[in-house]
Design a protein around this motif. Structure first.
Motif, PDB file in Angstrom:
ATOM      1  N   ASP A 136     -11.748  -6.783  -5.618  1.00 13.72           N
ATOM      2  CA  ASP A 136     -10.660  -5.910  -6.544  1.00 13.72           C
ATOM      3  C   ASP A 136     -10.707  -4.696  -5.475  1.00 13.72           C
ATOM      4  O   ASP A 136     -11.370  -4.265  -4.701  1.00 13.72           O
ATOM      5  N   THR A 137      -9.300  -4.239  -5.387  1.00 15.15           N
ATOM      6  CA  THR A 137      -9.146  -3.030  -4.376  1.00 15.15           C
ATOM      7  C   THR A 137      -8.375  -2.129  -5.275  1.00 15.15           C
ATOM      8  O   THR A 137      -7.406  -2.295  -6.028  1.00 15.15           O
ATOM      9  N   ASP A 138      -8.600  -0.797  -5.025  1.00 18.72           N
ATOM     10  CA  ASP A 138      -8.328   0.357  -5.447  1.00 18.72           C
ATOM     11  C   ASP A 138      -6.811   0.572  -5.272  1.00 18.72           C
ATOM     12  O   ASP A 138      -6.453   1.551  -4.287  1.00 18.72           O
ATOM     13  N   THR A 139      -5.956  -0.175  -5.924  1.00 12.97           N
ATOM     14  CA  THR A 139      -4.395  -0.003  -5.790  1.00 12.97           C
ATOM     15  C   THR A 139      -3.812   0.270  -6.970  1.00 12.97           C
ATOM     16  O   THR A 139      -4.301   0.132  -8.223  1.00 12.97           O
ATOM     17  N   TYR A 153      -3.998  -2.978  -9.210  1.00 11.56           N
ATOM     18  CA  TYR A 153      -5.301  -2.816  -9.684  1.00 11.56           C
ATOM     19  C   TYR A 153      -5.381  -1.833 -10.977  1.00 11.56           C
ATOM     20  O   TYR A 153      -5.917  -2.467 -12.196  1.00 11.56           O
ATOM     21  N   LYS A 154      -5.031  -0.499 -11.031  1.00 14.09           N
ATOM     22  CA  LYS A 154      -4.788   0.387 -12.152  1.00 14.09           C
ATOM     23  C   LYS A 154      -4.193  -0.342 -13.221  1.00 14.09           C
ATOM     24  O   LYS A 154      -4.503  -0.227 -14.419  1.00 14.09           O
ATOM     25  N   GLU A 176     -17.157  -6.812 -11.887  1.00 16.38           N
ATOM     26  CA  GLU A 176     -18.229  -5.749 -11.545  1.00 16.38           C
ATOM     27  C   GLU A 176     -19.061  -6.149 -10.868  1.00 16.38           C
ATOM     28  O   GLU A 176     -19.779  -5.036 -10.072  1.00 16.38           O
ATOM     29  N   LEU A 233     -15.482  -2.162  -6.399  1.00 15.23           N
ATOM     30  CA  LEU A 233     -14.151  -1.894  -6.137  1.00 15.23           C
ATOM     31  C   LEU A 233     -14.117  -1.392  -4.405  1.00 15.23           C
ATOM     32  O   LEU A 233     -14.819  -0.306  -4.340  1.00 15.23           O
ATOM     33  N   SER A 241     -11.840   0.196  -1.157  1.00 18.83           N
ATOM     34  CA  SER A 241     -10.568   0.967  -0.919  1.00 18.83           C
ATOM     35  C   SER A 241      -9.617   0.173  -0.116  1.00 18.83           C
ATOM     36  O   SER A 241     -10.104  -0.722   0.514  1.00 18.83           O
TER      37      SER A 241
END
Length: 115
Positions: free
Chosen positions: A17-20, A23-24, A40, A44, A46
């Motif tokens: 999971d990548t904070d992009t 993803y949001k 989880e 997460l 970057s």
């Protein structure tokens, strides 16, 4: 391996999971609870960290490219499915596979108990 004489190499990346923005959006729309619980466990990351791992893996000729300890453990579960370029790589995969597979057999049970 058949393409190596033509200077063509294959790399497989397993980004976590990548904070992009994607993803949001995925989280806003909603994922199944089981998927959220599984995600989880690895956290997460970057985009810079994931990109750095992919670039480093390609530059170093790695076939299987992963980020974080969870990604590394998942790659161990695939022992025998990727080319082994060094004896130590094959030995580590063979030695660690039983431990990582036990982890991934226990983890789904724990996740199901949280539902």
């Amino acid at each position: 391996m058949e393409l190596r004489p033509h200077n063509i190499y294959l790399h497989v990346s397993f980004p976590p999971d990548t904070d992009t923005p994607g993803y949001k959006e995925e989280m806003a729309v909603g994922k199944p609870r089981e998927t959220i619980l599984i995600s989880e466990t690895s956290g997460l990351f970057s985009p810079d960290r994931v990109a750095e791992d992919i670039i480093c893996g390609v530059e170093n000729g790695k076939y299987s490219i992963n980020t974080g300890i969870e990604g590394w453990l998942l790659s161990l579960l695939c022992a025998g499915t990727e080319p082994v370029h060094a004896m130590i790589h094959g030995i580590v995969q063979a030695a660690m596979a039983p431990f990582s597979s036990d982890y991934y057999l226990i983890q789904p049970t724990a996740i199901c108990q949280n539902l």
